[in-house]
Design a protein around this motif. Structure first.
Motif, PDB file in Angstrom:
ATOM      1  N   TRP A 200       0.811  -1.205   0.000  1.00  0.00           N
ATOM      2  CA  TRP A 200       0.000   0.000   0.000  1.00  0.00           C
ATOM      3  C   TRP A 200       0.851   1.265   0.000  1.00  0.00           C
TER       4      TRP A 200
ATOM      5  N   ASP B 283       3.622  -0.301  -7.490  1.00  0.00           N
ATOM      6  CA  ASP B 283       2.288  -0.902  -7.437  1.00  0.00           C
ATOM      7  C   ASP B 283       1.266   0.177  -7.795  1.00  0.00           C
TER       8      ASP B 283
ATOM      9  N   GLN C 175      -1.818   2.413  -8.828  1.00  0.00           N
ATOM     10  CA  GLN C 175      -3.265   2.249  -8.733  1.00  0.00           C
ATOM     11  C   GLN C 175      -3.994   3.466  -9.297  1.00  0.00           C
ATOM     12  N   SER C 176      -3.312   4.220 -10.161  1.00  0.00           N
ATOM     13  CA  SER C 176      -3.920   5.366 -10.822  1.00  0.00           C
ATOM     14  C   SER C 176      -3.204   5.574 -12.149  1.00  0.00           C
TER      15      SER C 176
ATOM     16  N   ASP D 132       0.845   5.017 -12.863  1.00  0.00           N
ATOM     17  CA  ASP D 132       1.205   4.083 -13.920  1.00  0.00           C
ATOM     18  C   ASP D 132       2.161   4.741 -14.919  1.00  0.00           C
TER      19      ASP D 132
ATOM     20  N   SER E 201       1.514   4.910  -4.487  1.00  0.00           N
ATOM     21  CA  SER E 201       0.655   4.105  -5.350  1.00  0.00           C
ATOM     22  C   SER E 201      -0.268   4.940  -6.228  1.00  0.00           C
ATOM     23  N   LEU E 202      -0.388   6.233  -5.937  1.00  0.00           N
ATOM     24  CA  LEU E 202      -1.355   7.064  -6.644  1.00  0.00           C
ATOM     25  C   LEU E 202      -0.743   8.228  -7.414  1.00  0.00           C
TER      26      LEU E 202
ATOM     27  N   ALA F 231      -7.982   7.528  -8.577  1.00  0.00           N
ATOM     28  CA  ALA F 231      -7.864   6.167  -8.052  1.00  0.00           C
ATOM     29  C   ALA F 231      -8.609   5.191  -8.956  1.00  0.00           C
ATOM     30  N   ASN F 232      -7.930   4.109  -9.343  1.00  0.00           N
ATOM     31  CA  ASN F 232      -8.546   3.123 -10.236  1.00  0.00           C
ATOM     32  C   ASN F 232      -9.524   2.207  -9.532  1.00  0.00           C
ATOM     33  N   LYS F 233      -9.247   1.895  -8.266  1.00  0.00           N
ATOM     34  CA  LYS F 233     -10.106   0.960  -7.555  1.00  0.00           C
ATOM     35  C   LYS F 233     -10.158   1.315  -6.081  1.00  0.00           C
TER      36      LYS F 233
ATOM     37  N   TYR G 135      -4.666   3.622   0.690  1.00  0.00           N
ATOM     38  CA  TYR G 135      -3.311   3.872   0.216  1.00  0.00           C
ATOM     39  C   TYR G 135      -2.605   4.794   1.201  1.00  0.00           C
TER      40      TYR G 135
END
Length: 336
Positions: A23, A28, A30-31, A35, A176-177, A195-197, A201
């Protein structure tokens, strides 16, 4: 000895792998923004590895290549000089192209990350030593509210985070974001993420800001849109009235013991601006900027002696008797 060395190497390598996921990991994503940063990192890493290998190969060949004129170091070797000149020219051109290419990739990634998103959720984050003030902004003042150390956002909706500081430079980072962005005195910076999901975080101040820098954490909680709307509507409302005599006593003690001089609770006379807003304190998962998980015991310990838990923070130790502490904790536990 070789077996021990191999074992130590394996342990060292394996122990670093957990840092690549979880987290609070930039690897990792998550956005879309994180990415993009991951892809940029991989490109830079791959090119750096290729360049390093090329340099090492050239160095190895240069050191091991036979030289029949070692006894004549000042002799002019025309063929060798020409070859060396061509090698240097090719290396210079390759270096220029590589740096130019990486710069272009970096600028494009920066444009994708910081491009303005229409209809984004506006959240202002103000850094303090050592906690985060969160202000949810809206078109009307009746839709705005303050919280602390936890940011809740809807999944799939762009979020614009406006960053300010009241004291020293801080750095806002949720690996992560999004990437890092500094909070600098006298100016407002901004960063975006989507945020994708759903998930929790962890974020951290990434710029040394004093004694409790390591204990200046926060969380971003991504919720489905309907759950976020429910949470936001609850946050807009004022604090509920104390449900029982013990909580009523706790509210009176909260004001009389000086807590209201620093903390605000909407719907009550408590209007302090120096510390976090406590209107819906019991709905948070942590206290003291992530230093403690929220519980009755942790809340009592923090109120009784905050300097023992987080030395140097700006919350003083107040002279409170045990029965008064129980009443204040009970009152705060009902602020949901």
């Amino acid at each position: 000895m070789r077996t021990r060395a191999r074992l130590a190497a394996v342990i060292a390598i394996v122990s670093t792998l957990p840092g690549c996921t979880g987290w609070q990991s930039a690897l990792d994503p998550q956005s879309p923004q994180s990415d993009q940063l991951k892809h940029l990192f991989i490109v830079f890493l791959a090119i750096s590895v290729i360049v390093w290998i090329g340099v090492m190969v050239a160095l190895f060949l240069g050191v091991t290549r036979p030289n029949g004129r070692r006894n004549q170091p000042l002799a002019i070797r025309t063929a060798f000089e020409r070859a060396a000149g061509r090698t240097i020219a090719v290396g210079g051109v390759a270096t220029t192209l590589i740096v130019l290419g990486l710069s272009i990739i970096s600028y494009r990634t920066q444009g994708a990350i910081f491009g303005k998103a229409p209809d984004s959720l506006a959240v202002k984050v103000i850094g303090h030593q050592w906690w985060w003030e969160i202000q949810y902004q809206a078109d009307g003042p009746y839709l705005e509210f303050n919280t602390a150390n936890e940011i809740r956002v809807p999944v799939g909706k762009p979020v614009t985070v406006k960053l300010e500081t009241t004291d020293v430079i801080h750095s806002f980072w949720v690996p992560s974001l999004m990437g890092k962005m500094d909070l600098i005195n006298g100016q407002q910076n901004a960063i975006q993420f989507t945020a994708n999901k759903a998930g929790v975080y962890r974020g951290q101040c990434a710029e040394f800001c004093g004694l409790q820098h390591a204990h200046m954490a926060f969380t971003v909680v991504a919720l489905p849109p309907d759950q976020f709307s429910t949470w936001r509507n609850a946050q807009i409302s004022s604090a509920a009235s104390p449900p029982d005599p013990l909580a009523q006593q706790g509210e009176l003690l909260f004001r009389s013991r000086g807590c209201a001089l620093c903390h605000s609770i909407r719907g009550t006379p408590a209007g302090g601006q120096l510390g976090p807003d406590l209107t819906h304190l019991a709905g948070r998962t942590t206290i003291a900027a992530g230093a403690l998980h929220f519980s009755s015991g942790a809340l009592a310990a923090w109120i009784a002696d905050p300097q023992h838990i987080k030395p140097g923070n700006h919350m003083p130790r107040m002279p409170i008797h045990s029965d008064e502490l129980i009443a204040i904790v009970h009152y705060l536990e009902n602020l949901r």
